[in-house]
Design an enzyme around this catalytic site. Structure first.
Site, PDB file in Angstrom:
ATOM      1  N   GLU A  33      47.275  63.263  51.322  1.00 38.02           N
ATOM      2  CA  GLU A  33      48.637  62.711  51.330  1.00 38.02           C
ATOM      3  C   GLU A  33      49.571  63.720  50.675  1.00 38.02           C
ATOM      4  O   GLU A  33      49.181  64.835  50.325  1.00 38.02           O
ATOM      5  CB  GLU A  33      48.679  61.391  50.569  1.00 38.02           C
ATOM      6  CG  GLU A  33      48.250  61.518  49.104  1.00 38.02           C
ATOM      7  CD  GLU A  33      48.244  60.191  48.371  1.00 38.02           C
ATOM      8  OE1 GLU A  33      48.808  59.216  48.893  1.00 38.02           O
ATOM      9  OE2 GLU A  33      47.687  60.142  47.265  1.00 38.02           O
ATOM     10  N   ASP A  79      55.745  61.954  41.756  1.00 37.10           N
ATOM     11  CA  ASP A  79      56.102  62.478  43.076  1.00 37.10           C
ATOM     12  C   ASP A  79      57.327  63.391  43.019  1.00 37.10           C
ATOM     13  O   ASP A  79      58.364  63.108  43.625  1.00 37.10           O
ATOM     14  CB  ASP A  79      56.350  61.327  44.041  1.00 37.10           C
ATOM     15  CG  ASP A  79      55.160  60.385  44.137  1.00 37.10           C
ATOM     16  OD1 ASP A  79      54.020  60.860  44.016  1.00 37.10           O
ATOM     17  OD2 ASP A  79      55.371  59.176  44.317  1.00 37.10           O
TER      18      ASP A  79
END
Length: 435
Positions: free
Chosen positions: A190, A30
């Site tokens: 997402e 991430d």
């Protein structure tokens, strides 16, 4: 069994030649890049070494000024910075600067999105609220934050729905309603990344799972409507997830994400142990984005060169084999778990007219190990062999100096560690000198 062995050998061969993944000493996920002054600050999630399914306790920071050599700055924040957080679930964060302060938006699995504040991009970060900033439900993950030209800040987030809210100037409160995007872009799943470039608003995101690629949409306003424009990168069956982070830096555009290459080098089992990757983006004349192949092992070109005559942290790495990093109060972040034939590579060091000495800060409980200094490859020209002395302990740091053969111009540096039984020593920093 033969097929598993072949896969592991193939993955290891790719890693040995690669610039991707850009971080190899830890499992990272991430990516959230921030350009501040002349430096890229890369905040990442952290999959623990024994993770099987999202064991994430803290957030890490890496910095670079050339996009190939990354310096490990250690843990920048953790779940312990939130009094209300559980003991797992430090998911995808993003950091933004405003008026000299740095705001870190941290999703904590099933508990909402928190915010931490610091006076420095290196931290320490503290929780000014003592409670979640956003707490609606299971959608509350993957925040992305952007400040528009008029000063209005926006926070987007969500899986599988996409939400946004307008932030107040203090960046720790908001005004108006939390808005759910009524018509989210095609294959949105997402990991949104919200930014503006040349008057266009972009929403990049991880596409429908699984596997996840990176799709994107564009808009003429910061709140939509969003028009799907296509894929920045298609997914790949060997890498189920993805998460974009996009910046412009020194005249180039870049996208960060992750793959599972390092996990696959250790086991054929799919564990949630990810590794951040990087690719250069190209925009078309109409400001749409050209599609990239799935994360190339080649990575990106170096911007500029590294100065080998300045103190360089040992944890500044473009490629490594075997070593780990730790942090303590005395040395800061340092390289550890060094065994025979482990190595560190840094790219593009400009020696100018040539060096004569090599100096390294070492802590060791025994003698007998050496640092071999090669250029351009593991078997490249040998500049010198530097014996490592016993300094009196693993945390007793001593500067040790050795002579090296003169080399001119720009070269990659390979610091190759030799010894018998390891771990051999700890390594804090190094530099060359002309005297």
């Amino acid at each position: 069994m033969k097929s598993i062995l072949f896969l592991s050998m193939l993955v290891l061969a790719v890693i040995c030649k690669a610039q991707n993944p850009i971080i190899q000493t830890k499992f990272t996920a991430d990516p959230a890049p921030l350009v501040y002054h002349d430096t890229v600050f890369l905040y990442t999630g952290h999959d623990e070494d024994d993770a099987k399914n999202f064991k994430m306790l803290n957030w890490l920071l890496y910095t670079s000024t050339d996009m190939v050599n990354w310096t490990d700055r250690g843990t920048v924040a953790s779940l312990r910075d939130f009094s209300w957080a559980p003991d797992n679930g430090a998911w995808a964060t993003q950091v933004i600067e405003r008026n000299g302060k740095f705001y870190m938006y941290c999703p904590i699995h099933l508990k909402g999105i928190g915010v931490l504040v610091s006076d420095s991009p290196y931290g320490p970060f503290k929780d000014p609220l003592g409670k979640p900033f956003i707490h609606q439900g299971i959608d509350d993950i993957d925040p992305t934050v952007f400040i528009d030209d008029d000063g209005q800040a926006y926070l987007y987030w969500g899986n599988p729905h996409c939400w946004y809210v307008k932030l107040n100037p203090d960046m720790i409160s908001y005004s108006g309603d939390i808005v759910k995007i009524s018509s989210k872009p095609a294959n949105y799943q997402e990991g949104p990344w919200f930014y503006k470039r040349k008057g266009h608003y972009y929403l990049a995101y991880a596409s429908t799972c699984c596997p996840e690629g990176i799709g994107y949409a564009m808009s003429d306003t910061p709140t939509g409507p969003w028009v799907y424009k296509g894929m920045i990168m298609e997914g790949d069956k060997i890498s189920s997830g993805n998460h974009p982070g996009i910046i412009d830096y020194k005249g180039n555009s870049y996208v960060f994400g992750f793959n599972y290459t390092l996990n696959l080098a250790q086991t054929p089992t799919h564990n949630e142990r990810r590794s951040v990757c990087l690719a250069q983006l190209t925009y078309n004349a109409d400001d749409t984005i050209q599609k990239l192949p799935f994360w190339s092992a080649t990575g990106t070109a170096q911007i500029g060169t590294l100065n080998p005559y300045a103190r360089t942290e040992a944890e500044t790495i473009s490629l490594e084999n075997g070593v780990k990093t730790e942090r303590d109060k005395q040395a800061g972040v340092f390289v550890t778990d060094i065994n025979n034939d482990d190595y560190i590579r840094v790219r593009g060091a400009d020696f100018g007219k040539g060096a004569k000495k090599f100096e390294a800060s070492i802590a060791s409980a025994s003698a007998g190990a050496n640092i071999e200094i090669h250029v351009d490859s593991l078997k490249g020209a040998l500049l010198g062999i530097c014996p490592v002395k016993n300094t009196g302990g693993w945390q007793t740091w001593v500067s040790q100096i050795c002579s090296v053969k003169k080399v001119k111009g720009v070269h990659d540096i390979y610091l190759v560690f030799k010894g018998s039984d390891g771990p051999l020593f700890n390594f804090n920093w190094w530099k060359f000198s002309t005297k």
